[in-house]
Design a protein around this motif. Sequence first.
Motif, PDB file in Angstrom:
ATOM      1  N   PRO A  49       0.617  -1.128  -0.006  1.00 15.34           N
ATOM      2  CA  PRO A  49      -0.174  -0.115  -0.183  1.00 15.34           C
ATOM      3  C   PRO A  49       0.875   1.291   0.159  1.00 15.34           C
ATOM      4  CG  PRO A  49      -0.073  -0.936   2.257  1.00 15.34           C
ATOM      5  CD  PRO A  49       0.695  -1.830   1.338  1.00 15.34           C
ATOM      6  N   TYR A  50       1.268   1.577  -1.005  1.00 15.15           N
ATOM      7  CA  TYR A  50       2.170   2.894  -1.351  1.00 15.15           C
ATOM      8  C   TYR A  50       1.269   4.401  -1.396  1.00 15.15           C
ATOM      9  CZ  TYR A  50       5.966   5.558  -3.603  1.00 15.15           C
ATOM     10  OH  TYR A  50       6.717   6.754  -3.735  1.00 15.15           O
ATOM     11  N   VAL A  51       1.988   5.127  -0.656  1.00 20.14           N
ATOM     12  CA  VAL A  51       1.518   6.644  -0.634  1.00 20.14           C
ATOM     13  C   VAL A  51       2.194   7.341  -1.728  1.00 20.14           C
ATOM     14  CG1 VAL A  51       1.266   8.448   0.746  1.00 20.14           C
ATOM     15  CG2 VAL A  51       1.044   6.550   1.854  1.00 20.14           C
ATOM     16  N   VAL A  52       1.752   8.097  -2.644  1.00 25.44           N
ATOM     17  CA  VAL A  52       2.143   8.709  -3.712  1.00 25.44           C
ATOM     18  C   VAL A  52       2.877   9.963  -3.061  1.00 25.44           C
ATOM     19  CG1 VAL A  52       1.712   9.825  -5.807  1.00 25.44           C
ATOM     20  CG2 VAL A  52       0.532   7.553  -5.369  1.00 25.44           C
ATOM     21  N   GLN A  53       4.417  10.110  -3.642  1.00 22.06           N
ATOM     22  CA  GLN A  53       4.998  11.398  -2.915  1.00 22.06           C
ATOM     23  C   GLN A  53       4.925  12.394  -4.027  1.00 22.06           C
ATOM     24  OE1 GLN A  53       6.006  11.035   0.202  1.00 22.06           O
ATOM     25  NE2 GLN A  53       5.159   9.161   0.239  1.00 22.06           N
ATOM     26  N   GLU A  54       5.299  13.599  -3.749  1.00 19.53           N
ATOM     27  CA  GLU A  54       5.715  14.582  -4.714  1.00 19.53           C
ATOM     28  C   GLU A  54       6.805  14.203  -5.706  1.00 19.53           C
ATOM     29  OE1 GLU A  54       6.076  18.609  -3.625  1.00 19.53           O
ATOM     30  OE2 GLU A  54       4.779  18.478  -1.985  1.00 19.53           O
ATOM     31  N   ASN A  55       6.593  14.337  -7.013  1.00 19.52           N
ATOM     32  CA  ASN A  55       7.415  14.234  -8.015  1.00 19.52           C
ATOM     33  C   ASN A  55       7.191  12.867  -8.472  1.00 19.52           C
ATOM     34  OD1 ASN A  55       8.427  17.020  -8.188  1.00 19.52           O
ATOM     35  ND2 ASN A  55       9.578  16.440  -6.652  1.00 19.52           N
ATOM     36  N   ASP A  86     -10.344   2.126  -8.876  1.00 19.05           N
ATOM     37  CA  ASP A  86     -10.718   3.492  -8.485  1.00 19.05           C
ATOM     38  C   ASP A  86     -10.066   4.580  -9.442  1.00 19.05           C
ATOM     39  OD1 ASP A  86      -8.902   2.653  -6.940  1.00 19.05           O
ATOM     40  OD2 ASP A  86      -8.982   4.484  -5.653  1.00 19.05           O
ATOM     41  N   ILE A  87      -8.802   4.265  -9.921  1.00 13.92           N
ATOM     42  CA  ILE A  87      -8.014   5.255 -10.648  1.00 13.92           C
ATOM     43  C   ILE A  87      -8.288   4.795 -12.124  1.00 13.92           C
ATOM     44  CG2 ILE A  87      -5.525   5.498 -11.282  1.00 13.92           C
ATOM     45  CD1 ILE A  87      -4.649   4.616  -8.844  1.00 13.92           C
ATOM     46  N   SER A  88      -9.239   5.932 -12.893  1.00 12.72           N
ATOM     47  CA  SER A  88      -9.546   5.658 -14.122  1.00 12.72           C
ATOM     48  C   SER A  88      -8.334   6.123 -15.014  1.00 12.72           C
ATOM     49  CB  SER A  88     -10.702   6.770 -14.153  1.00 12.72           C
ATOM     50  OG  SER A  88     -10.219   8.351 -14.020  1.00 12.72           O
ATOM     51  N   ASP A  89      -7.443   6.665 -14.684  1.00 16.34           N
ATOM     52  CA  ASP A  89      -6.318   7.043 -15.585  1.00 16.34           C
ATOM     53  C   ASP A  89      -4.973   6.945 -14.725  1.00 16.34           C
ATOM     54  OD1 ASP A  89      -4.530   8.022 -17.378  1.00 16.34           O
ATOM     55  OD2 ASP A  89      -5.193   9.983 -17.823  1.00 16.34           O
ATOM     56  N   ILE A  90      -4.281   5.941 -15.193  1.00 17.75           N
ATOM     57  CA  ILE A  90      -2.983   5.505 -14.243  1.00 17.75           C
ATOM     58  C   ILE A  90      -1.868   6.737 -14.444  1.00 17.75           C
ATOM     59  CG2 ILE A  90      -3.372   3.342 -14.377  1.00 17.75           C
ATOM     60  CD1 ILE A  90      -1.244   2.927 -16.342  1.00 17.75           C
ATOM     61  N   ASN A  91      -2.198   7.569 -15.381  1.00 19.35           N
ATOM     62  CA  ASN A  91      -1.167   8.678 -15.717  1.00 19.35           C
ATOM     63  C   ASN A  91      -1.525   9.848 -14.607  1.00 19.35           C
ATOM     64  OD1 ASN A  91       0.437   7.606 -17.583  1.00 19.35           O
ATOM     65  ND2 ASN A  91      -1.265   7.718 -19.099  1.00 19.35           N
ATOM     66  N   ARG A  92      -2.647   9.696 -14.100  1.00 21.96           N
ATOM     67  CA  ARG A  92      -2.894  10.875 -13.424  1.00 21.96           C
ATOM     68  C   ARG A  92      -3.154  10.303 -11.778  1.00 21.96           C
ATOM     69  NH1 ARG A  92      -5.083  15.368 -15.654  1.00 21.96           N
ATOM     70  NH2 ARG A  92      -5.411  15.301 -17.920  1.00 21.96           N
ATOM     71  N   ILE A  93      -1.942  10.519 -10.990  1.00 25.90           N
ATOM     72  CA  ILE A  93      -1.932  10.319  -9.714  1.00 25.90           C
ATOM     73  C   ILE A  93      -1.432  11.437  -8.792  1.00 25.90           C
ATOM     74  CG2 ILE A  93      -1.593   7.652  -9.859  1.00 25.90           C
ATOM     75  CD1 ILE A  93       1.392   8.045  -9.378  1.00 25.90           C
ATOM     76  N   TYR A  94      -1.688  11.679  -7.623  1.00 24.35           N
ATOM     77  CA  TYR A  94      -1.423  12.923  -7.094  1.00 24.35           C
ATOM     78  C   TYR A  94      -0.892  12.523  -5.574  1.00 24.35           C
ATOM     79  CZ  TYR A  94      -4.930  14.516 -10.480  1.00 24.35           C
ATOM     80  OH  TYR A  94      -5.291  14.761 -11.353  1.00 24.35           O
TER      81      TYR A  94
END
Length: 573
Positions: A49-55, A86-94
């Motif tokens: 379960p990874y938390v997306v970081q900046e950059n 739940d992620i419709s576009d894998i190129n858009r993560i925040y």
Amino acid sequence: MKQHAYLKIVLACALMFFGISVISPVNAALWNKRYVVKSDQGKDFLCDPYVVQENDWIYKIFRQKGEISEQNFFRFLDIFKRLNSDISDINRIYPGDIILIPLKTITQDTLPIPPAKTVTIPFASISNRPADTVVIRKGDSVSRLLSRRFGNPKSAKYREGLRRFKELNPEITNLNLLIVGQEVRLPTILPAPETTETSPPAAPKNQVSAVTAAANPPMAGMPAVTATSLAQVAEMLDAELFDRGNYHFPGENNGGHYLDLNLFPVMRLKDQTRILFIRPFSQLSSSDLDVVKSYWKNLRIVRIPAPPVSAYQFIDKIFLALNLNQRSPGKTTFADGDTRVHIKAKWSLRTAQTGGKPDESLCVTPVEKGTKPFPETIFNYLARHHITYWEIQPDGKLTGTSSQSNSSVDMENPPLIMAIDPKYFVREVASALGWTFQDQVEISFPYAGVQVDAVSSMVSAGPARSCLVDFGNFAGDSISAIKATGLKVVSLSNSFDPFGLLHRLLDTLSIAYTDKPTVAVRNQNDGRGVFFTYPGVMVDLADGKALFTTAIVPLEQQQFLYTRGIQAIRITR
């Protein structure tokens, strides 16, 4: 006994999954990491379960995670999409998003799966840097804990400490929410510590596959280049300098790689471009350089020649490296109202800003021996227009003002002449230039055989420099008759043109002047410098110059002009 066997299997799996040597490095941080078991199409997968970081971006994360991604990337991608529906576009993560990354297919034979389908695995920190575990007490916060170790929250050292804190505590998704009794890990070694030490710190004990220097490093205290320090260059580029300690590149082999910043300093520009400097007598192997390039995509390499090397040569190498990515040249010409500003620099580059801010430009040029110091007010003026201007002095020192300067100039507004009436205008011009203006002067001249007495206005700029000014008092051939007596006359044209009238006055009185004058802040033999071009007329005086212009002259320029003996006078209608 059964529980003991379970822990053995779990630990063995952890070591197998992440490539950690059975003999842990001496100062590795050992802590537990929680994984989730998820089912997909009848199979169980160990997921992080990874938390997306900046950059972060999705493929960067994929490259670093698990054997499924490494063995069959397209299968991994299909599994990832189904587990994260739940992620419709894998190129858009925040930043802050939690995603499940499938690491490995598991069975009861390889890893016992508890009913809760969560697995806690003893895990050696990939950074292999020591970390202190502390228990949160009442009143603790992340900023308070880190500032005790890394100082000012605005410093690069603190920011790097915060980044390492996030790496060590991926389960903490809200840095503003700590629970009393909660255990957190605090980093104790930073990749780029800020220190005033003159000797390099000792390398980490577990520096196994480190990026190292050649066998003959430079002597301690050797300057980077003659008369030009890296600190000055970093200030000029508005960059962060990392030149002490070791920079850690995480990896699975013996804890990763370490870059010795004492031998290979790094600068990070605002646009995240990095410059890696290789000091004299030091070298990086191609494999080590590949490691650095794999982490820092926008990297430039500058090899510092062995002393002696001039500051000119050193700066030239830096700009050559920076312009490899076809950067736009810096802004060297712009309009400030009616004034044109032109900068002729040896080197320039433009840096794009985020958040809708104007682009920043950097201009650098060498100056000749014996030149006067560049006016501080003009450094500040250029900075106000998003131009950082620096000069290389003959002794190699760099002088300039950062783009953050907000220095003010205490000076009165320049004289203002309202050109609403011809006689009033001539009177004010004469006063500004130190001339004498006389109204109702009696004159006598022969006209058609008759001696005529009349009155007129007169301007005198000194001995043998006088003229009458006709504001419409004379008619017919009377002006020719007056001139025949040796008197000079300036006549007003049908329409009142202030600068046209000023030109006729100056020509009649034989006063030297320049139209649309250009004033050089720094005018060298090579033609480089900073130049201001004004609309209007520059008049030569015995003790200086007077600039008559329609432009609103900024206070910084006024003060500079004053130091050059130039009085700015604005003409408006």
